[in-house]
Design an enzyme around this catalytic site. Structure first.
Site, PDB file in Angstrom:
ATOM      1  N   GLU A 349     -37.011   1.232   1.167  1.00 29.84           N
ATOM      2  CA  GLU A 349     -37.589   0.562   0.003  1.00 29.84           C
ATOM      3  C   GLU A 349     -38.839   1.294  -0.509  1.00 29.84           C
ATOM      4  O   GLU A 349     -39.054   1.405  -1.714  1.00 29.84           O
ATOM      5  CB  GLU A 349     -37.922  -0.887   0.335  1.00 29.84           C
ATOM      6  N   HIS A 428     -24.402   1.581  -4.517  1.00 34.77           N
ATOM      7  CA  HIS A 428     -24.403   1.370  -3.078  1.00 34.77           C
ATOM      8  C   HIS A 428     -23.075   1.792  -2.443  1.00 34.77           C
ATOM      9  O   HIS A 428     -22.923   1.689  -1.226  1.00 34.77           O
ATOM     10  CB  HIS A 428     -24.667  -0.103  -2.742  1.00 34.77           C
TER      11      HIS A 428
END
EC number: 3.4.24.-
Length: 572
Positions: A349, A428
């Site tokens: 992140e 993803h």
């Protein structure tokens, strides 16, 4: 798969390539590029008479006149990276950004990025200004506290000008969204999600204690106020702050957008019982130190921007994401375990933040999958005891070695061409191909070299629209730039990507020193930078061409800024 030997053109490319030609080598294939020429000050006849022929033809010199240098940055390896942009009536053209890389000896080593092989002209009159575009985007976003945190203007290759408006929520909504607003008629032509300053406490430095999710006792710096309350925020003398916020409540506005109420995690006696918050705090600092110690890069922007984590996001279970609008990481939980407990997820992140503040890869399609893969790759570098993501919380999200174990392709033959309505075009999903390539790279050359190459590419060699092939080319080129005396590194990197279907496997690189070295001496004053160098005209050698006799002449280049603070070049 076909094996071959590739001869690389000398990386000591003429300085005039930057200014007046359309030639460069990216990795081990020739590609077309553009040059930094201001059409208002340089006439076409001042360009080199004979441009190197690439891709079977010459690039029209009029295209070169649309490119301008818009910025530069130097790194710790002694390189200076110049950013050049194709401009159309002072508007940047999409897919028209190039990066010129100059080493410590002032030699242009490579150029990476995109080039539009056509001259672009606006196809109509601009009627929507910046303010109106923001109003249109905020109205579409709909949140009561929506605000524009970034706005850029681009022109398409078809000459359509548009505003790219990024809108987020002041309370940190997870629905940060990018809108492309037609600058000619005000319609929204594309929409996609963007997700992937906090109040500071005045107090004295102190120490807090707590346990991680894994049960480890830890101590960490805190700030304590006059009432003796400890806050999960530090105040280093020469580094970025590290802050953890508690999501106290989440409500929905009229359009179902999330609005967060937050506060800094605190404790009356310095004992912290929220293990997810402790994980976010400890791991956030570890990520910061990783970037600082390995790359001298501090904070997500390299300028000591504080690391801000938000925990206990009950509205996003089993999810963690980077919110570019608030420049924060948000962590939910899965089965009672905060995702911040996984070091690789925190690294992932935070790396989204680094990308957001550098190449700013679009979060859609191949560029979005590349964004995801780079975040995964650096998450692995920070937690390299295995090849999976998320295992520390008992939830394996992805597997570098075996992407197919988690429904990801591992080769371009299995690339899934999905609409943007499906995971933003499979960001993803198709990231598995890039993850497998990263696995190949790291195994071939080791983490130390691999992380230096990946970081350099992420920071300096990519642009917002870079795709998988450009990533491969940039990785090979950066390998050569960073390790010029170890050609096998570039070979291994090339083959790592070839093994996932990007390019061909090669056996070795044949270096060529045919081209003379060009020393570019730069001296700066307050307003003018002068560069003097030698220009040698003539066709540059390729694997299929012969060098010709060159004519040498001296060229003086002056750089100045106009009334709008835009850089201009003058060739004298």
């Amino acid at each position: 798969m076909k094996h071959r030997d590739i001869q690389v053109k000398s990386k000591k490319i003429l300085a005039t390539i930057l200014l007046t030609t359309t030639f460069f080598t990216v990795g081990f294939s020739t590609m077309t590029a553009s040059a930094d020429i201001n059409p208002d000050t340089v006439k076409a006849e001042e360009l080199e008479k004979k441009l190197p022929q690439l891709m079977g033809g010459e690039i029209d010199s009029k295209i070169l006149e649309q490119y301008n240098v818009i910025g530069k940055v130097s790194d710790d390896n002694g390189f200076t990276h110049y950013v050049m942009q194709q401009m159309v009536n002072a508007i940047p053209a999409e897919n028209g950004e190039l990066h010129v890389h100059v080493n410590k000896d002032n030699i242009i080593t490579s150029v990476t990025g995109d080039v539009n092989e056509k001259e672009i002209h606006l196809n109509g009159k601009i009627t929507v200004d910046e303010t109106k575009a923001q109003d249109i985007a905020k109205a579409a976003f709909g949140a009561e506290d929506g605000f524009v945190y970034q706005i850029k203007q681009y022109a398409t290759t078809d000459g359509i000008a548009y505003w790219q408006v990024s809108v987020g929520s002041k309370e940190g909504s997870e629905t940060a969204t990018v809108y492309k607003v037609d600058a000619m008629n005000g319609t929204i032509i594309e929409t996609y999600k963007a997700n992937h300053d906090v109040a500071n406490i005045s107090g004295k430095a102190s120490t807090g204690i707590g346990k991680t999710t894994a049960g480890k006792d830890v101590t960490f710096p805190t700030l304590v106020d006059q009432q003796g309350t400890h806050y999960m925020q530090d105040s280093p003398a020469d580094d970025a702050k590290n802050t953890v916020l508690d999501i106290l409540s989440v409500k929905k506005d009229a359009r179902n957008n999330k609005l967060y109420s937050v506060g800094i995690i605190n404790s009356i006696n310095g004992q912290f019982t929220d293990r997810g918050a402790v994980d976010a705090y400890i791991n956030g600092r570890a990520v910061y130190n990783y970037y600082k110690n390995n790359f001298n890069f501090r904070g997500v922007d390299g300028k000591k921007q504080q690391i801000v984590s938000m925990v206990n996001d009950s509205s996003s279970p089993s999810n963690a994401f980077w919110d570019p609008s608030s420049q924060t990481m948000k962590y939910g939980a899965r089965n009672g375990l905060s995702l911040a407990a996984a070091m690789d997820i925190v690294g992932h992140e935070t790396t989204h933040g680094v990308i957001n503040n550098s190449s700013n890869l679009d979060y859609k399609g191949q560029s979005g999958a590349l964004n995801e893969s780079l975040a995964d790759t650096f998450g692995h570098f920070m937690d390299n005891k295995d090849w999976t993501m998320g295992e520390d919380i008992g939830w394996i999200l992805r597997d570098f070695e075996h992407p197919t174990n988690h429904n990801q392709p591992d080769h371009m033959n299995n690339f899934q061409n999905l609409p943007e309505t499906n995971d933003q075009g499979g960001v993803h999903i198709n990231s598995g191909i890039m993850n497998k390539a990263a696995y190949n790279v790291i195994n071939a050359i080791g983490q130390e070299k691999a992380q230096q190459i990946f970081f350099t590419v992420m920071r300096h060699y990519l642009n917002h629209a870079s795709d998988f092939n450009q990533m491969k080319e940039a990785m090979v080129q950066a390998s050569h730039d960073l390790y010029p005396n170890e050609p096998q590194v570039a070979v291994e990197v090339n083959n790592a990507y070839a093994n996932v279907g990007l390019g061909e496997i090669i056996n070795n690189i044949k270096q060529s020193n045919i081209l003379p070295e060009q020393q570019i001496e730069v001296t700066q004053t307050d307003n003018v930078t002068s560069i003097e160098f030698s220009e040698e005209s003539g066709t540059l050698p390729t694997i299929y061409g012969q060098k010709e006799e060159k004519n040498k002449k001296t060229v003086s280049l002056k750089i100045k800024k106009n009334s709008k603070n835009q850089v201009q070049y003058l060739i004298c």
